[in-house]
Design an enzyme around this catalytic site. Structure first.
Site, PDB file in Angstrom:
ATOM      1  N   CYS A   1      -6.895  22.623  -5.147  1.00  9.72           N
ATOM      2  CA  CYS A   1      -8.082  22.921  -5.956  1.00  9.72           C
ATOM      3  C   CYS A   1      -8.837  24.145  -5.451  1.00  9.72           C
ATOM      4  O   CYS A   1      -9.484  24.843  -6.230  1.00  9.72           O
ATOM      5  CB  CYS A   1      -9.011  21.707  -5.992  1.00  9.72           C
ATOM      6  SG  CYS A   1      -8.314  20.337  -6.934  1.00  9.72           S
TER       7      CYS A   1
ATOM      8  N   SER B   1       9.034  -5.519   3.227  1.00 12.17           N
ATOM      9  CA  SER B   1      10.144  -6.379   3.659  1.00 12.17           C
ATOM     10  C   SER B   1      11.433  -6.071   2.919  1.00 12.17           C
ATOM     11  O   SER B   1      12.487  -6.584   3.277  1.00 12.17           O
ATOM     12  CB  SER B   1       9.777  -7.832   3.401  1.00 12.17           C
ATOM     13  OG  SER B   1       9.652  -8.037   2.001  1.00 12.17           O
ATOM     14  N   GLY B   2      11.360  -5.277   1.871  1.00 13.79           N
ATOM     15  CA  GLY B   2      12.527  -5.032   1.024  1.00 13.79           C
ATOM     16  C   GLY B   2      12.561  -5.970  -0.169  1.00 13.79           C
ATOM     17  O   GLY B   2      13.306  -5.756  -1.125  1.00 13.79           O
ATOM     18  N   GLY B   3      11.743  -7.017  -0.129  1.00 15.60           N
ATOM     19  CA  GLY B   3      11.753  -8.020  -1.194  1.00 15.60           C
ATOM     20  C   GLY B   3      11.443  -7.437  -2.563  1.00 15.60           C
ATOM     21  O   GLY B   3      12.168  -7.662  -3.522  1.00 15.60           O
TER      22      GLY B   3
ATOM     23  N   ASP C   1      -1.631   0.340  -0.680  1.00 10.77           N
ATOM     24  CA  ASP C   1      -0.541   1.301  -0.865  1.00 10.77           C
ATOM     25  C   ASP C   1      -0.256   1.338  -2.354  1.00 10.77           C
ATOM     26  O   ASP C   1      -0.482   0.349  -3.050  1.00 10.77           O
ATOM     27  CB  ASP C   1       0.741   0.860  -0.139  1.00 10.77           C
ATOM     28  CG  ASP C   1       1.481  -0.187  -0.930  1.00 10.77           C
ATOM     29  OD1 ASP C   1       1.008  -1.347  -0.967  1.00 10.77           O
ATOM     30  OD2 ASP C   1       2.509   0.125  -1.560  1.00 10.77           O
TER      31      ASP C   1
ATOM     32  N   GLN D   1       1.137 -15.460  -2.185  1.00  9.05           N
ATOM     33  CA  GLN D   1       1.649 -15.360  -3.554  1.00  9.05           C
ATOM     34  C   GLN D   1       0.966 -16.424  -4.421  1.00  9.05           C
ATOM     35  O   GLN D   1      -0.044 -16.977  -4.013  1.00  9.05           O
ATOM     36  CB  GLN D   1       3.189 -15.515  -3.543  1.00  9.05           C
ATOM     37  CG  GLN D   1       3.922 -14.292  -2.972  1.00  9.05           C
ATOM     38  CD  GLN D   1       3.934 -13.113  -3.955  1.00  9.05           C
ATOM     39  OE1 GLN D   1       3.485 -13.216  -5.092  1.00  9.05           O
ATOM     40  NE2 GLN D   1       4.430 -11.967  -3.487  1.00  9.05           N
TER      41      GLN D   1
ATOM     42  N   GLY E   1       2.226  -9.676  -5.245  1.00  4.53           N
ATOM     43  CA  GLY E   1       2.474 -10.169  -6.601  1.00  4.53           C
ATOM     44  C   GLY E   1       1.392  -9.829  -7.608  1.00  4.53           C
ATOM     45  O   GLY E   1       1.342 -10.420  -8.688  1.00  4.53           O
TER      46      GLY E   1
ATOM     47  N   ASP F   1       9.095 -12.054   0.892  1.00  4.41           N
ATOM     48  CA  ASP F   1       8.464 -12.980  -0.051  1.00  4.41           C
ATOM     49  C   ASP F   1       9.207 -12.895  -1.374  1.00  4.41           C
ATOM     50  O   ASP F   1       9.956 -11.953  -1.604  1.00  4.41           O
ATOM     51  CB  ASP F   1       6.981 -12.624  -0.254  1.00  4.41           C
ATOM     52  CG  ASP F   1       6.783 -11.203  -0.779  1.00  4.41           C
ATOM     53  OD1 ASP F   1       7.643 -10.343  -0.504  1.00  4.41           O
ATOM     54  OD2 ASP F   1       5.777 -10.950  -1.453  1.00  4.41           O
TER      55      ASP F   1
ATOM     56  N   CYS G   1     -13.267  18.868  -5.896  1.00  7.58           N
ATOM     57  CA  CYS G   1     -12.266  18.555  -4.872  1.00  7.58           C
ATOM     58  C   CYS G   1     -12.108  19.720  -3.902  1.00  7.58           C
ATOM     59  O   CYS G   1     -12.071  20.880  -4.307  1.00  7.58           O
ATOM     60  CB  CYS G   1     -10.932  18.237  -5.533  1.00  7.58           C
ATOM     61  SG  CYS G   1      -9.644  17.820  -4.353  1.00  7.58           S
TER      62      CYS G   1
ATOM     63  N   CYS H   1      -9.468  20.037  -1.795  1.00 11.59           N
ATOM     64  CA  CYS H   1      -8.086  20.122  -1.312  1.00 11.59           C
ATOM     65  C   CYS H   1      -7.553  21.556  -1.457  1.00 11.59           C
ATOM     66  O   CYS H   1      -8.115  22.379  -2.187  1.00 11.59           O
ATOM     67  CB  CYS H   1      -7.188  19.120  -2.037  1.00 11.59           C
ATOM     68  SG  CYS H   1      -6.533  19.705  -3.614  1.00 11.59           S
TER      69      CYS H   1
HETATM   70 ZN   LIG Z   1      -7.770  18.790  -5.312  1.00 20.49          ZN
END
Ligand SMILES: [Zn+2]
Length: 389
Positions: free
Chosen positions: A323, A95-97, A280, A203, A230, A148, A318, A320
């Protein structure tokens, strides 16, 4: 009334851990899911093609940054955020809050909203619950978050209560505004994604009774889904786990639950165990740029002198690109030389590690082996980290 283009279905459960599918106007997301942070419409150091290759199904972008630059009006004129940035999969916008509250000396809060000065040019702005809703409607993300109040930690119970009550009143105003936008054209607001869902945010600081009250009030307003905000703001880890533990049972079983801003790989495992579906965090991307890698053997600082001659990959377990292809010695050299590829290769690895951890969690839940996975995950990390000391 929930938007019909948004949906959530729990497919497997083990204890309180769930695997499910969240559907949005831009496709579906298998949960539990991690959303890489693309603050300004890009994950620093990576292309969208890299993100797709990593299997990222949903991207998070920051309303505060995009509102200030290039501006939500400009993005709406380009058809919305998906078209503007060339990302076809789901997007969640905050929200930018949180960013506004992080400005500390440059902002003041009152009932109307948050007044702040831009970190770019010092210009004065007022962010209200309605305005945060309008900005996100122009951006056209698949999930918009309500504005919020993000309380600093530590806060006493009285301050936390005042703040939590204000967040509830703001949530009501944000929902009213979204329903107005859904009901028909509103002058000055070009809605670029008619299927946008809106999540409410619980919250209440570190006080379980305030969290329960906040959850009940937010659910009563009625959102497509609910977030826990929060946390991960400096409180001890066991306090965070306890608050999550007490909050998720207050949220509807048939809606995704999003723990905002968390956390370490261990935090993800523990939050999933308590019924969280979405995450996130800036840790994998920000730490990658600082040379810190998350691995199945714990954290590794690539700039450390002991990697100077090390031919082994950052994480032997790993798969990826980083790696499979490069040694610790080479990655250390790139980092010390200030090469752009250092940030790119480290970020590729860290995001792979986070996304792969969630894939393993999902598989474990499907097979009824999540508790076994959880135990083994923690045991390995604690054994290796104690060996390293
Ligand atoms: Zn990796």
């Amino acid at each position: 009334m929930p938007d019909p283009r948004f949906g959530f279905r729990v497919t497997y459960t083990e204890g309180r851990a769930r695997a499910g599918i969240m559907s949005t106007a831009h496709g579906s997301v298998e949960t539990p899911a991690f959303m890489p942070v693309g603050t300004q419409g890009a994950v620093k150091g990576l292309t969208h093609r890299d993100l797709e290759g990593l299997g990222a199904e949903i991207l998070l972008s920051n309303t505060y940054h995009l509102y200030l630059r290039p501006g939500d009006d400009l993005i709406a004129r380009h058809g919305g955020l998906h078209r503007f940035i060339g990302w076809t999969r789901p997007i969640l916008t905050d929200s930018g809050g949180y960013q506004v509250f992080s400005l500390a000396a440059r902002r003041t809060i009152d009932e109307q909203g948050a007044r702040f000065q831009s970190h770019l040019d010092g210009s004065a702005h007022l962010l209200t619950p309605e305005k945060a809703t309008d900005i996100q409607a122009r951006l056209g993300s698949d999930v918009a978050m309500v504005l919020d109040e993000c309380l600093a930690h530590p806060a006493d119970v009285r301050t936390a209560r005042v703040s939590m009550s204000r967040t509830l009143r703001w949530a009501e105003r944000a929902r009213t505004r979204l329903l107005e936008l859904r009901a028909g054209p509103v002058a000055g607001v070009a809605v670029t994604n008619a299927g946008q869902a809106q999540f409410g945010i619980v919250q209440g600081g570190v006080f379980p009774e305030l969290r329960e009250e906040s959850a009940a009030g937010t659910v009563a307003i009625g959102f497509e889904a609910y977030a826990i905000g929060g946390l991960s703001v400096g409180e001890p880890t066991d306090v965070m786990y306890d608050i999550v533990d007490r909050t998720t049972p207050c949220l509807p079983d048939d809606r995704p639950r999003y723990l905002m801003g968390a956390g370490t790989p261990q935090d993800l495992v523990e939050a999933v165990a308590r019924g969280v579906d979405l995450f996130d965090c800036v840790l994998p991307t920000r730490n990658a740029r600082n040379g810190q890698l998350f691995t199945s053997e714990g954290r590794l600082n690539i700039k450390n002198a002991r990697h100077a001659e090390d031919e082994s990959p950052p994480d032997p377990d790993c798969a990826c690109y980083t790696c499979r292809t490069f040694s610790r010695a080479y990655l250390r050299h790139l980092f010390l030389a200030g090469e752009m590829n250092a940030a790119t290769l480290n970020t590729l690895h860290n995001l792979h590690f986070y996304l792969d951890t969630l894939r393993r969690i999902k598989d474990a839940i499907r097979l009824g082996r999540f508790e076994t996975f959880r135990l083994a995950f923690h045991q390995r990390l604690s054994r290796l980290e104690s060996e390293r000391i």
